[in-house]
Design a protein around this motif. Structure first.
Motif, mmCIF file in Angstrom:
data_model
loop_
_atom_site.group_PDB
_atom_site.id
_atom_site.type_symbol
_atom_site.label_atom_id
_atom_site.label_comp_id
_atom_site.label_asym_id
_atom_site.label_seq_id
_atom_site.Cartn_x
_atom_site.Cartn_y
_atom_site.Cartn_z
ATOM 1 N N GLN A 102 0.846 -1.353 -0.024
ATOM 2 C CA GLN A 102 -0.020 -0.021 0.018
ATOM 3 C C GLN A 102 0.873 1.197 0.096
ATOM 4 O OE1 GLN A 102 -2.252 -1.354 3.650
ATOM 5 N NE2 GLN A 102 -4.146 -0.847 2.290
ATOM 6 N N VAL A 103 1.988 1.366 0.764
ATOM 7 C CA VAL A 103 2.803 2.429 0.821
ATOM 8 C C VAL A 103 3.402 2.444 -0.524
ATOM 9 C CG1 VAL A 103 4.967 3.351 1.914
ATOM 10 C CG2 VAL A 103 3.125 2.253 3.272
ATOM 11 N N ARG A 104 3.806 1.199 -1.245
ATOM 12 C CA ARG A 104 4.725 1.293 -2.724
ATOM 13 C C ARG A 104 3.608 1.998 -3.427
ATOM 14 N NH1 ARG A 104 4.963 -3.989 -3.167
ATOM 15 N NH2 ARG A 104 6.800 -3.872 -1.470
ATOM 16 N N MET A 105 2.404 1.778 -3.380
ATOM 17 C CA MET A 105 1.497 2.314 -4.464
ATOM 18 C C MET A 105 1.516 3.923 -4.322
ATOM 19 S SD MET A 105 -0.992 2.116 -6.386
ATOM 20 C CE MET A 105 -1.772 0.793 -6.329
ATOM 21 N N VAL A 106 1.560 4.498 -3.143
ATOM 22 C CA VAL A 106 1.942 5.872 -3.090
ATOM 23 C C VAL A 106 3.119 6.180 -3.623
ATOM 24 C CG1 VAL A 106 2.182 7.909 -1.515
ATOM 25 C CG2 VAL A 106 0.540 5.989 -0.857
ATOM 26 N N GLU A 107 3.971 5.475 -3.563
ATOM 27 C CA GLU A 107 5.427 5.930 -4.170
ATOM 28 C C GLU A 107 5.484 5.643 -5.689
ATOM 29 O OE1 GLU A 107 8.051 7.630 -3.133
ATOM 30 O OE2 GLU A 107 7.741 7.576 -1.002
ATOM 31 N N ALA A 109 2.922 6.050 -7.680
ATOM 32 C CA ALA A 109 2.118 7.318 -8.131
ATOM 33 C C ALA A 109 2.719 8.278 -8.308
ATOM 34 C CB ALA A 109 0.572 7.243 -7.383
ATOM 35 N N LEU A 110 3.697 8.518 -7.270
ATOM 36 C CA LEU A 110 4.438 9.961 -7.315
ATOM 37 C C LEU A 110 5.357 9.751 -8.408
ATOM 38 C CD1 LEU A 110 4.845 10.384 -3.385
ATOM 39 C CD2 LEU A 110 3.525 11.814 -4.707
ATOM 40 N N HIS A 111 6.097 8.527 -8.632
ATOM 41 C CA HIS A 111 7.018 8.408 -9.469
ATOM 42 C C HIS A 111 6.593 8.641 -10.940
ATOM 43 C CE1 HIS A 111 10.660 6.809 -11.260
ATOM 44 N NE2 HIS A 111 10.104 6.042 -11.795
ATOM 45 N N PHE A 112 5.387 8.094 -10.998
ATOM 46 C CA PHE A 112 4.858 7.980 -12.246
ATOM 47 C C PHE A 112 4.479 9.315 -12.880
ATOM 48 C CE2 PHE A 112 0.983 7.807 -15.254
ATOM 49 C CZ PHE A 112 1.677 6.761 -16.154
ATOM 50 N N ALA A 113 4.005 10.134 -11.926
ATOM 51 C CA ALA A 113 3.667 11.377 -11.964
ATOM 52 C C ALA A 113 4.716 12.604 -12.404
ATOM 53 C CB ALA A 113 2.725 11.779 -11.110
ATOM 54 N N GLY A 114 5.821 12.150 -11.940
ATOM 55 C CA GLY A 114 6.979 12.764 -12.081
ATOM 56 C C GLY A 114 7.245 13.747 -10.789
ATOM 57 N N VAL A 115 6.780 13.348 -9.789
ATOM 58 C CA VAL A 115 6.646 14.462 -8.597
ATOM 59 C C VAL A 115 8.097 14.522 -8.024
ATOM 60 C CG1 VAL A 115 5.770 15.164 -6.290
ATOM 61 C CG2 VAL A 115 4.405 14.098 -7.941
ATOM 62 N N SER A 116 8.649 15.793 -7.968
ATOM 63 C CA SER A 116 10.124 15.959 -7.391
ATOM 64 C C SER A 116 10.146 15.826 -6.168
ATOM 65 C CB SER A 116 10.669 17.314 -8.035
ATOM 66 O OG SER A 116 11.922 17.624 -7.993
ATOM 67 N N ASP A 117 11.666 15.225 -5.794
ATOM 68 C CA ASP A 117 12.082 15.136 -4.530
ATOM 69 C C ASP A 117 13.015 16.455 -4.157
ATOM 70 O OD1 ASP A 117 10.673 13.097 -3.698
ATOM 71 O OD2 ASP A 117 12.291 11.659 -4.273
ATOM 72 N N ASP A 118 13.374 17.244 -5.289
ATOM 73 C CA ASP A 118 14.315 18.388 -4.997
ATOM 74 C C ASP A 118 13.536 19.311 -4.389
ATOM 75 O OD1 ASP A 118 15.628 20.873 -5.707
ATOM 76 O OD2 ASP A 118 16.136 20.185 -7.622
ATOM 77 N N PRO A 119 14.427 20.059 -3.166
ATOM 78 C CA PRO A 119 13.835 20.645 -2.038
ATOM 79 C C PRO A 119 13.388 22.084 -2.771
ATOM 80 C CG PRO A 119 15.905 19.832 -1.308
ATOM 81 C CD PRO A 119 15.630 19.536 -2.868
ATOM 82 N N LEU A 120 13.733 22.433 -3.915
ATOM 83 C CA LEU A 120 13.093 23.703 -4.755
ATOM 84 C C LEU A 120 11.925 23.289 -5.450
ATOM 85 C CD1 LEU A 120 16.661 25.287 -5.803
ATOM 86 C CD2 LEU A 120 15.308 25.621 -3.368
ATOM 87 N N GLY A 220 1.300 24.798 -13.219
ATOM 88 C CA GLY A 220 2.490 23.704 -12.968
ATOM 89 C C GLY A 220 2.306 22.737 -11.852
ATOM 90 N N GLY A 221 1.182 22.906 -11.175
ATOM 91 C CA GLY A 221 0.943 21.806 -10.246
ATOM 92 C C GLY A 221 0.283 20.541 -10.840
ATOM 93 N N ILE A 222 0.736 19.273 -10.162
ATOM 94 C CA ILE A 222 0.418 17.976 -10.561
ATOM 95 C C ILE A 222 -0.761 17.587 -10.107
ATOM 96 C CG2 ILE A 222 1.386 15.679 -10.398
ATOM 97 C CD1 ILE A 222 4.066 16.811 -10.579
ATOM 98 N N ILE A 223 -1.352 16.815 -10.760
ATOM 99 C CA ILE A 223 -2.693 16.243 -10.470
ATOM 100 C C ILE A 223 -2.371 14.836 -10.568
ATOM 101 C CG2 ILE A 223 -5.232 15.732 -11.082
ATOM 102 C CD1 ILE A 223 -5.351 18.682 -12.263
#
Length: 359
Positions: A102-107, A109-120, A220-223
């Motif tokens: 279930q946690v992997r599902m969250v990760e 989804a974030l990866h597929f959408a290209g959500v950045s981990d960059d602090p900026l 620029g926000g991700i959905i």
């Protein structure tokens, strides 16, 4: 009357046990398919006829009461993430393994959408649309250090989500309220990340749902929409087959679901809005082990006694679980992710082309 209801449910559970072997999903190849999308979908938005209650206050009341009743049993067995797990070939079949999925599902989804981990670049303002008891909200707040607001139709869920958040010492970052996803209490352009994990299937107006997600997204926000869909219609089809509609209607009545749509319909809707980088993928194979696991958990002593205490709406949902499994097996029900990005003022709307890729 209570004893009679218990006997009927236990008899139903025995019947359910006998059906599981024939209804569980085929072994999954654990392949994630990424599908190219060129321009707007040529398919028109043609959702199937809805089961009652179809819309309006009756539907919202039914959804709220269903989750008021069922959230406690789900948390007791599965924890605070009220959604499918994402399974790899080596995923563990233990309860801990399912919770990890279930946690992997969250990760994923974030990866597929290209959500950045960059602090900026990481999202600092997030809305969780259909937040359940706040599992995703708290996870995203901790991962990104973000301010997260969750909305749900269920007062019981909202209160439990807030209690868990206070216990996790995240009340300064995460909050919850009872609100309608089709009329969100937020100003335009509020959030860098708009998150909807398995809530879209409850929306009676899919176009209004996506439009509202786009409205609250910042430029620029991700959905991210992760949801159940029915299969795409063939070019020669005007609607699903009668037996497919019949199966979905049975599921609708138990889970308070209105009209279904396909992933192609979601892409068509997104393409009509100021959204770009529209992507979709079918993750049905990756969630295939989940429903058999849920069915198995419902047949344990803890599951059965919890069901008896939870109420009739939850019991009906449990008895319909094999139909969900059967729908996946038949290729009728698709577990789909659709992601996109709100249009920046300097860009033009387009959909991102992805070459088919297996990973």
């Amino acid at each position: 009357m209570q004893a009679g209801a218990a006997i009927i449910f236990l008899m139903s559970a025995l019947f359910l046990t006998s059906q599981v072997a024939s209804l569980v999903l085929r072994p999954a190849p654990f392949l994630r398919r990424r599908i190219s999308v060129e321009g707007k979908s040529r398919l028109s938005f043609r959702p199937m006829a809805a089961a009652e209650p179809a819309s309006g206050d009756g539907l919202k009341k039914g959804i709220a009461e269903f989750y008021d009743e069922s959230s406690g049993i789900w948390e007791n067995i599965w924890g605070d993430h009220m959604h499918h797990g994402f399974y790899e070939a080596d995923s563990s079949a233990t309860l801990a393994g399912h919770r990890d999925a279930q946690v992997r599902m969250v990760e994923e989804a974030l990866h597929f959408a290209g959500v950045s981990d960059d602090p900026l670049k990481k999202p600092m303002r997030i809305v969780d649309v259909g937040c359940g008891i706040g599992g995703s909200s708290r996870y995203l707040a901790k991962k990104y250090g973000a301010q997260v607001q969750g909305i749900t139709l269920s007062p019981v869920q909202a209160k439990r989500a807030q209690d868990l958040t206070m216990a996790a010492e995240l009340a300064d970052k995460v909050s919850f309220q009872v609100a309608d996803a089709l009329d969100q209490p937020f100003p335009d352009g509020q959030f860098n990340l708009v998150w909807s994990m398995e809530s879209g299937e409850h929306m009676p107006d899919k176009e209004k749902f996506v439009r509202e997600l786009a409205r609250v997204a910042a430029p620029g926000g991700i959905i991210i929409i992760v949801t159940w869909c029915h299969r795409d219609l063939l070019p020669s089809e005007e609607e699903l087959k009668p037996d497919e509609i019949n199966l979905l209607n049975k599921i609708c009545k138990a889970y308070y679901l209105p009209k279904w749509c396909s992933a192609a319909d979601y892409v068509h809707i997104a393409g009509s809005l100021p959204l770009q980088d529209i992507k979709r993928a079918d993750w049905s194979d990756n969630v295939a082990p989940f429903w058999p696991a849920v069915i198995k958990s419902a047949l344990t002593w803890n599951g059965l006694t919890s069901l008896l205490r939870s109420g009739w709406k939850t019991i009906k949902g449990a008895l319909v679980m094999p139909l969900m499994s059967n729908g996946y097996k038949k290729g009728l029900i698709k577990f789909t992710i659709i992601t996109c990005r709100h249009l920046r003022q300097t860009h033009t709307t387009h959909t991102q082309r992805l070459e088919p890729k297996i990973s």
